[in-house]
Design a protein around this motif. Structure first.
Motif, PDB file in Angstrom:
ATOM      1  N   LYS A  12      23.399 -10.705  -8.794  1.00 49.48           N
ATOM      2  CA  LYS A  12      24.260 -10.041  -9.794  1.00 49.48           C
ATOM      3  C   LYS A  12      24.862 -11.075 -10.745  1.00 49.48           C
ATOM      4  O   LYS A  12      24.975 -10.822 -11.953  1.00 49.48           O
ATOM      5  N   SER A  16      24.639 -11.491 -14.878  1.00 47.75           N
ATOM      6  CA  SER A  16      25.813 -11.769 -15.706  1.00 47.75           C
ATOM      7  C   SER A  16      25.581 -13.032 -16.546  1.00 47.75           C
ATOM      8  O   SER A  16      25.836 -13.052 -17.759  1.00 47.75           O
ATOM      9  N   ASP A 106      28.914  -5.838 -13.501  1.00 52.59           N
ATOM     10  CA  ASP A 106      28.773  -5.284 -12.149  1.00 52.59           C
ATOM     11  C   ASP A 106      29.730  -5.983 -11.169  1.00 52.59           C
ATOM     12  O   ASP A 106      29.393  -6.206 -10.004  1.00 52.59           O
TER      13      ASP A 106
END
Ligand code: MF3
Ligand code: CO
Length: 253
Positions: A12, A16, A106
């Motif tokens: 994740k 990003s 997220d």
């Protein structure tokens, strides 16, 4: 408290970080005389939001007297970090300008910075910008499980000081991921064999802040922007790193 990340968390963070890569690719050609730093900030802001992320700097509360006003920090010449983008701050030949940008996608933050040279600059200032980037990579060579943060800081400091530059002490790299700033501090100076031991699952920003002259700082009247005390230029280069079992991933390059 250091919060280790799972492999899924690191994926994740990679997503990003890829937004920050896109920001740098997009703004690099805009780094020329006549462009205001507010224009650069707007482009970065819109890219982050269009990617479905949050610009972590905008409204950030710890580090100054008021929430940070913009999506990016843009620091020109003697501004080391946390410069405010402005319509009236317009790039000129001979300047150096650092763009520091953070995104949260997220639930996971990443943080990165680059320093750009505008047109022809003084050779010693060019050297400052190049050495600041090289110092990140010298530090990176020491970033792996089992090493210590003192090994990293010492590597950064040794290169910068060998060139006669100053290393800022009051500000450091930092853990990043669940929060924009988490433990540990990652100083750009130190002693080999000292400091925290690096472990798999750690994610942190390594970010040399390097001065042409004295390493001493002042805080601007806005309460946020960090300036060199002697008014000489400073450079900044930063990436978010993830420590794995067998090495290190650069999530923002
Ligand atoms: N990379 C900067 C730092 O680690 C980001 C600061 S966010 C801001 O200090 F809100 F302070 F700008
Ligand atoms: Co940072």
């Amino acid at each position: 408290m250091i919060r280790l990340k799972s492999k899924a968390d690191i994926e994740k963070m990679r997503a990003s970080g890829s937004i920050l890569k896109r920001v740098f690719e997009t703004v690099a050609p805009m780094m020329r005389p006549g462009v205001s730093t507010a224009t650069i900030d707007r482009v970065a802001h819109d890219l982050i939001v269009e990617a479905g992320a949050i610009p972590s700097c905008l409204g950030y509360e710890s580090g100054g007297p008021t929430p940070f006003p913009t999506a990016t920090c843009i620091s020109v010449d003697d501004e080391i970090v946390h410069g405010f983008p402005s319509e009236t701050k317009v790039l000129e030949e001979g300047m150096i300008v650092s763009l520091d940008v953070c995104a949260c996608l997220d639930g996971f933050h990443t943080d990165a910075a680059r320093t750009y040279i505008i047109g022809n600059v003084d050779p010693r200032v060019r050297e400052l910008v190049e050495v600041t980037e090289q110092a990140f990579f010298e530090g990176l060579k020491e970033v792996r499980a089992g090493k210590r943060l003192g090994d990293v800081g010492a590597a950064v400091q040794t290169l910068c000081e060998a060139h006669g530059f100053g290393v800022v002490r009051e500000l450091s790299g930092h853990g990043v991921g669940y929060e924009l700033h988490e433990d540990p501090d990652v100083p750009n100076y130190g002693r080999r064999g000292r400091g925290l031991r690096i472990r798999p699952g750690m994610t942190f920003a390594l970010e040399p802040m390097v001065t042409l002259g004295s390493r001493h700082i002042n805080v601007a009247d806005n309460g946020w922007t960090i300036l060199t005390a002697d008014g000489l230029p400073a450079a900044h280069y930063e990436n978010t790193l993830a420590i794995t079992e067998d090495g290190v991933d650069i999530l923002t390059l």
